[in-house]
Design an enzyme around this catalytic site. Structure first.
Site, PDB file in Angstrom:
ATOM      1  N   GLU A  74      45.319  42.414  41.586  1.00 38.73           N
ATOM      2  CA  GLU A  74      44.458  42.829  40.296  1.00 38.73           C
ATOM      3  C   GLU A  74      43.839  44.033  40.389  1.00 38.73           C
ATOM      4  O   GLU A  74      42.614  44.100  40.196  1.00 38.73           O
ATOM      5  CB  GLU A  74      43.610  41.726  40.306  1.00 38.73           C
ATOM      6  N   GLU A 128      52.155  33.012  40.099  1.00 39.59           N
ATOM      7  CA  GLU A 128      50.960  32.117  39.893  1.00 39.59           C
ATOM      8  C   GLU A 128      51.099  31.351  38.784  1.00 39.59           C
ATOM      9  O   GLU A 128      50.225  31.178  37.811  1.00 39.59           O
ATOM     10  CB  GLU A 128      49.684  32.852  40.128  1.00 39.59           C
TER      11      GLU A 128
HETATM   12  O1  9MR Z   1      42.996  29.148  42.701  1.00 41.53           O
HETATM   13  C1  9MR Z   1      42.101  29.985  43.247  1.00 41.53           C
HETATM   14  C2  9MR Z   1      40.768  29.270  43.170  1.00 41.53           C
HETATM   15  O2  9MR Z   1      40.749  28.106  44.023  1.00 41.53           O
HETATM   16  C3  9MR Z   1      39.497  30.360  43.925  1.00 41.53           C
HETATM   17  O3  9MR Z   1      38.536  29.570  43.858  1.00 41.53           O
HETATM   18  C4  9MR Z   1      39.530  31.296  43.260  1.00 41.53           C
HETATM   19  C5  9MR Z   1      38.847  32.446  44.036  1.00 41.53           C
HETATM   20  O4  9MR Z   1      39.424  32.750  45.160  1.00 41.53           O
HETATM   21  O5  9MR Z   1      40.936  32.257  43.309  1.00 41.53           O
HETATM   22  C6  9MR Z   1      41.797  31.232  42.747  1.00 41.53           C
HETATM   23  O6  9MR Z   1      43.304  32.011  42.797  1.00 41.53           O
HETATM   24  C7  9MR Z   1      43.395  33.228  42.107  1.00 41.53           C
HETATM   25  C8  9MR Z   1      44.380  33.931  42.965  1.00 41.53           C
HETATM   26  O7  9MR Z   1      43.816  34.283  44.235  1.00 41.53           O
HETATM   27  C9  9MR Z   1      44.452  35.374  42.385  1.00 41.53           C
HETATM   28  N1  9MR Z   1      44.796  35.087  41.123  1.00 41.53           N
HETATM   29  C10 9MR Z   1      44.129  34.413  40.205  1.00 41.53           C
HETATM   30  C11 9MR Z   1      43.834  32.994  40.872  1.00 41.53           C
HETATM   31  C12 9MR Z   1      43.195  31.891  39.771  1.00 41.53           C
HETATM   32  O8  9MR Z   1      41.852  32.405  39.673  1.00 41.53           O
END
Ligand code: 9MR
Length: 375
Positions: free
Chosen positions: A161, A267
């Site tokens: 990101e 994802e």
């Molecule tokens: O699904 C993840 C959620 O449980 C966490 O709280 C969040 C913050 O760490 O991250 C989410 O996963 C993200 C991923 O690491 C990067 N792309 C977006 C995903 C969804 O927010």
């Protein structure tokens, strides 16, 4: 081999020849078997799944998927919460689970602007860290993490990101302190730590033309420097209304493939709930809207027509993935609807249905629709 035999079974039956085994046992009914030969199919596992405290979900994941990603437990704040203090307990457990079930592991994530402790960007006095100090910390972290799992983690989301929606580089502490070169630095460090690992640039909303162009620029800049990058990770946090035109997904896959890199769908999920006004619909974790009941219409169950619409869109997407050889992996961001992050974003406490297994772990119409493409 197995699949072509399966296709033969109806013909054998028609010809009055008895099939040697019950056909229902040989029709591939798992994603990992059904899509073998096309691409790997995976899921992100939350801590409850890795630790086996979500009843039945670990078994479901092991049967259905051949690649896994830690949803949270390989992020910097979990692996190195304090400087020099590493905690590999849960990520080791994920590796063990994956290896016991013949699954690949994608490491998520080496460098991100989120879930990175403040100390990383500060010196001893609490002032902003200098360039050399931050580079040193990045190298130590990547060496420790990617080095530990060298030969065991198949690929790494090296940088996550880095882009704004308009395709420019996001203003993060990484960019502020290290300058735009931080991306190449991270990829070079990952390559040094594990020369055989596949290295991925990962982001959301990459179907949008401006952001797609930004990712193309990142790949080209690495290639121009001779720094290895093997794939672009398209996160694919989608909804029933976006992408409005699924062909934008195909166009991005083609743009990345044209650079000679693979595309990993990293994802995938498809929210059925309406997005509040002002949300960019992607995965911007800074968004947090007040819970509004109006925007949480399916608390008592997913209506059939909505499940059918979701199934249709999932099938259309998978058709695009199947059409493009560059797509080497498709990973869902979660296993069942119950465990999805979408229940809590961009609003905490809703009931969403973004995955292909329902809250009981049963296949949804979306599962049947994508399996029908390869049955
Ligand atoms: O699904 C993840 C959620 O449980 C966490 O709280 C969040 C913050 O760490 O991250 C989410 O996963 C993200 C991923 O690491 C990067 N792309 C977006 C995903 C969804 O927010």
């Amino acid at each position: 081999m197995k699949r072509s035999f399966v296709r033969l079974i109806p013909l054998l039956l028609l010809a009055g020849i008895t099939a040697p085994v019950d056909a229902s046992d040989t029709v591939p009914e798992t994603l990992r078997e059904a899509f073998a030969g096309h691409f790997h199919v995976g899921a992100a596992l939350g801590r409850a799944v890795i630790e086996g405290t979500a009843p039945g979900v670990q078994g479901l994941a092991a049967r259905q998927f051949d690649t896994v990603t830690a949803e949270n437990d390989m992020k910097w704040e979990n692996l190195q919460p304090e400087e020099g203090q590493f905690d590999f307990g849960i990520s080791d457990a994920l590796l063990d689970f994956a290896e016991a079930n013949d699954m690949q592991v994608t490491g998520h994530v080496l460098l991100w602007h989120q879930q990175t402790p403040d100390w990383v960007f500060q010196d001893d006095t609490g002032a902003p860290a200098g360039r050399e100090q931050l580079l040193q910390r990045l190298e130590t972290h990547i060496q420790a993490v990617a080095g530990r799992y060298r030969g065991r983690v198949h690929g790494w989301d090296v940088v996550n990101e880095a882009l704004n929606e308009d395709g420019s580089l996001r203003a993060s502490k990484w960019l502020e302190i290290l300058g735009p070169d931080y991306i190449a630095q991270a990829f070079a460090m990952a390559h040094a730590a594990d020369p055989d690992a596949r290295l991925i640039y990962n982001d959301y909303n990459l179907y949008q033309p401006a952001k797609r162009d930004g990712a193309v620029r990142i790949v080209k800049a690495l290639q121009a420097k001779g720094v290895p990058i093997h794939a672009v990770g398209m996160q694919a946090h989608y909804g029933l209304g976006h992408p409005e035109d699924l062909q934008d997904v195909a166009r991005s896959i083609q743009a990345f493939a044209a650079l000679g890199v693979d595309v990993e769908i990293t994802e995938l999920d498809m929210a059925v709930l309406p997005f509040p006004q002002g949300s960019d619909g992607g995965a911007n974790l800074d968004e947090n809207f007040e819970l509004q009941e109006r925007l949480d219409p399916y608390r008592d169950g997913l209506p059939e027509d909505v499940a059918a619409l979701q199934a249709e869109r999932y099938a259309a997407l998978f058709r695009i993935f199947l059409d493009h050889e560059a797509v080497t992996r498709v990973t869902f961001w979660g296993v069942t609807d119950a465990g999805s992050w979408k229940n809590n974003w961009p609003m905490v406490g809703r009931t969403d249905y973004p995955l292909v297994f329902d809250r009981q772990g049963k296949p949804k119409p979306a599962f049947e629709a994508i399996m029908d493409l390869v049955r």
